[in-house]
Motif scaffolding. Structure first.
Motif, PDB file in Angstrom:
ATOM      1  N   ASN A  48     -13.323 -11.406  12.231  1.00  0.00           N
ATOM      2  CA  ASN A  48     -12.698 -11.139  10.937  1.00  0.00           C
ATOM      3  C   ASN A  48     -12.814  -9.674  10.553  1.00  0.00           C
ATOM      4  O   ASN A  48     -11.888  -9.101   9.975  1.00  0.00           O
ATOM      5  CB  ASN A  48     -13.306 -12.025   9.852  1.00  0.00           C
ATOM      6  N   PHE A  49     -13.939  -9.041  10.867  1.00  0.00           N
ATOM      7  CA  PHE A  49     -14.075  -7.619  10.571  1.00  0.00           C
ATOM      8  C   PHE A  49     -13.114  -6.781  11.405  1.00  0.00           C
ATOM      9  O   PHE A  49     -12.488  -5.856  10.895  1.00  0.00           O
ATOM     10  CB  PHE A  49     -15.509  -7.136  10.807  1.00  0.00           C
ATOM     11  N   ALA A  50     -12.982  -7.111  12.681  1.00  0.00           N
ATOM     12  CA  ALA A  50     -12.075  -6.343  13.546  1.00  0.00           C
ATOM     13  C   ALA A  50     -10.634  -6.459  13.063  1.00  0.00           C
ATOM     14  O   ALA A  50      -9.907  -5.455  13.007  1.00  0.00           O
ATOM     15  CB  ALA A  50     -12.204  -6.828  14.985  1.00  0.00           C
ATOM     16  N   LEU A  51     -10.207  -7.658  12.713  1.00  0.00           N
ATOM     17  CA  LEU A  51      -8.845  -7.829  12.215  1.00  0.00           C
ATOM     18  C   LEU A  51      -8.660  -7.162  10.859  1.00  0.00           C
ATOM     19  O   LEU A  51      -7.621  -6.538  10.596  1.00  0.00           O
ATOM     20  CB  LEU A  51      -8.495  -9.310  12.140  1.00  0.00           C
ATOM     21  N   GLY A  52      -9.657  -7.266   9.996  1.00  0.00           N
ATOM     22  CA  GLY A  52      -9.577  -6.611   8.688  1.00  0.00           C
ATOM     23  C   GLY A  52      -9.551  -5.098   8.801  1.00  0.00           C
ATOM     24  O   GLY A  52      -8.795  -4.424   8.088  1.00  0.00           O
ATOM     25  N   ALA A  53     -10.345  -4.551   9.707  1.00  0.00           N
ATOM     26  CA  ALA A  53     -10.318  -3.099   9.921  1.00  0.00           C
ATOM     27  C   ALA A  53      -8.970  -2.658  10.470  1.00  0.00           C
ATOM     28  O   ALA A  53      -8.448  -1.599  10.093  1.00  0.00           O
ATOM     29  CB  ALA A  53     -11.438  -2.695  10.872  1.00  0.00           C
ATOM     30  N   GLY A  54      -8.380  -3.470  11.338  1.00  0.00           N
ATOM     31  CA  GLY A  54      -7.052  -3.153  11.850  1.00  0.00           C
ATOM     32  C   GLY A  54      -6.006  -3.140  10.748  1.00  0.00           C
ATOM     33  O   GLY A  54      -5.115  -2.285  10.738  1.00  0.00           O
ATOM     34  N   VAL A  55      -6.108  -4.079   9.814  1.00  0.00           N
ATOM     35  CA  VAL A  55      -5.180  -4.110   8.687  1.00  0.00           C
ATOM     36  C   VAL A  55      -5.359  -2.864   7.820  1.00  0.00           C
ATOM     37  O   VAL A  55      -4.377  -2.264   7.372  1.00  0.00           O
ATOM     38  CB  VAL A  55      -5.376  -5.398   7.866  1.00  0.00           C
ATOM     39  N   LEU A  56      -6.599  -2.460   7.576  1.00  0.00           N
ATOM     40  CA  LEU A  56      -6.829  -1.269   6.759  1.00  0.00           C
ATOM     41  C   LEU A  56      -6.288  -0.009   7.424  1.00  0.00           C
ATOM     42  O   LEU A  56      -5.688   0.839   6.767  1.00  0.00           O
ATOM     43  CB  LEU A  56      -8.323  -1.110   6.464  1.00  0.00           C
ATOM     44  N   VAL A  57      -6.483   0.111   8.720  1.00  0.00           N
ATOM     45  CA  VAL A  57      -5.959   1.276   9.444  1.00  0.00           C
ATOM     46  C   VAL A  57      -4.431   1.250   9.457  1.00  0.00           C
ATOM     47  O   VAL A  57      -3.782   2.286   9.249  1.00  0.00           O
ATOM     48  CB  VAL A  57      -6.538   1.330  10.875  1.00  0.00           C
ATOM     49  N   ALA A  58      -3.846   0.069   9.663  1.00  0.00           N
ATOM     50  CA  ALA A  58      -2.383  -0.037   9.647  1.00  0.00           C
ATOM     51  C   ALA A  58      -1.830   0.309   8.269  1.00  0.00           C
ATOM     52  O   ALA A  58      -0.800   0.986   8.157  1.00  0.00           O
ATOM     53  CB  ALA A  58      -1.958  -1.441  10.060  1.00  0.00           C
ATOM     54  N   GLY A  59      -2.500  -0.133   7.223  1.00  0.00           N
ATOM     55  CA  GLY A  59      -2.071   0.212   5.868  1.00  0.00           C
ATOM     56  C   GLY A  59      -2.155   1.696   5.606  1.00  0.00           C
ATOM     57  O   GLY A  59      -1.285   2.275   4.949  1.00  0.00           O
ATOM     58  N   LEU A  60      -3.194   2.335   6.115  1.00  0.00           N
ATOM     59  CA  LEU A  60      -3.329   3.784   5.965  1.00  0.00           C
ATOM     60  C   LEU A  60      -2.211   4.510   6.704  1.00  0.00           C
ATOM     61  O   LEU A  60      -1.613   5.457   6.175  1.00  0.00           O
ATOM     62  CB  LEU A  60      -4.692   4.237   6.482  1.00  0.00           C
ATOM     63  N   LEU A  61      -1.899   4.062   7.909  1.00  0.00           N
ATOM     64  CA  LEU A  61      -0.855   4.729   8.692  1.00  0.00           C
ATOM     65  C   LEU A  61       0.540   4.477   8.117  1.00  0.00           C
ATOM     66  O   LEU A  61       1.372   5.383   8.111  1.00  0.00           O
ATOM     67  CB  LEU A  61      -0.917   4.264  10.143  1.00  0.00           C
ATOM     68  N   LEU A  62       0.809   3.271   7.662  1.00  0.00           N
ATOM     69  CA  LEU A  62       2.146   2.947   7.157  1.00  0.00           C
ATOM     70  C   LEU A  62       2.397   3.472   5.751  1.00  0.00           C
ATOM     71  O   LEU A  62       3.506   3.920   5.443  1.00  0.00           O
ATOM     72  CB  LEU A  62       2.371   1.435   7.179  1.00  0.00           C
ATOM     73  N   LEU A  63       1.399   3.407   4.895  1.00  0.00           N
ATOM     74  CA  LEU A  63       1.587   3.790   3.497  1.00  0.00           C
ATOM     75  C   LEU A  63       1.157   5.216   3.202  1.00  0.00           C
ATOM     76  O   LEU A  63       1.473   5.739   2.139  1.00  0.00           O
ATOM     77  CB  LEU A  63       0.836   2.816   2.579  1.00  0.00           C
ATOM     78  N   GLY A  64       0.397   5.832   4.081  1.00  0.00           N
ATOM     79  CA  GLY A  64       0.010   7.227   3.894  1.00  0.00           C
ATOM     80  C   GLY A  64      -1.231   7.456   3.064  1.00  0.00           C
ATOM     81  O   GLY A  64      -1.714   8.577   2.985  1.00  0.00           O
TER      82      GLY A  64
END
Length: 89
Positions: A48-64
């Motif tokens: 769950n942490f790995a998937l959650g961290a991936g979502v946070l990184v993806a949000g940072l990259l997509l939303l800026g």
């Protein structure tokens, strides 16, 4: 930014994923009614942490920017979906 400030910045960036993974994993172990060992609970928390961290990184990259509500909503949906999938027998 110095190394200590960078460390704290990264720690605070991944804190929502870590908190949600730990709370969700422990709550899942308690509410499932199954006798789970520490390794099983730790594996679920790590996943769950790995998937959650991936979502946070993806949000940072997509939303800026980090800390957008859309990213946090996606974090809750992804971790909640994985927890729901883990409860299936």
């Amino acid at each position: 930014m110095g190394p200590v400030a960078a460390f704290w910045h990264l720690l605070n960036f991944f804190a929502p994923a870590a908190a949600l993974a730990v709370y969700g994993g422990c709550l899942l172990a308690w509410m499932s009614g199954q006798r789970l060992g520490a390794a099983a609970i730790g594996w679920r928390i790590a996943l769950n942490f790995a998937l959650g961290a991936g979502v946070l990184v993806a949000g940072l990259l997509l939303l800026g920017r980090d800390g957008r509500m859309l990213t946090y909503a996606a974090l809750v949906l992804v971790v909640g979906s994985v927890l729901a999938f883990q409860t299936r027998r």
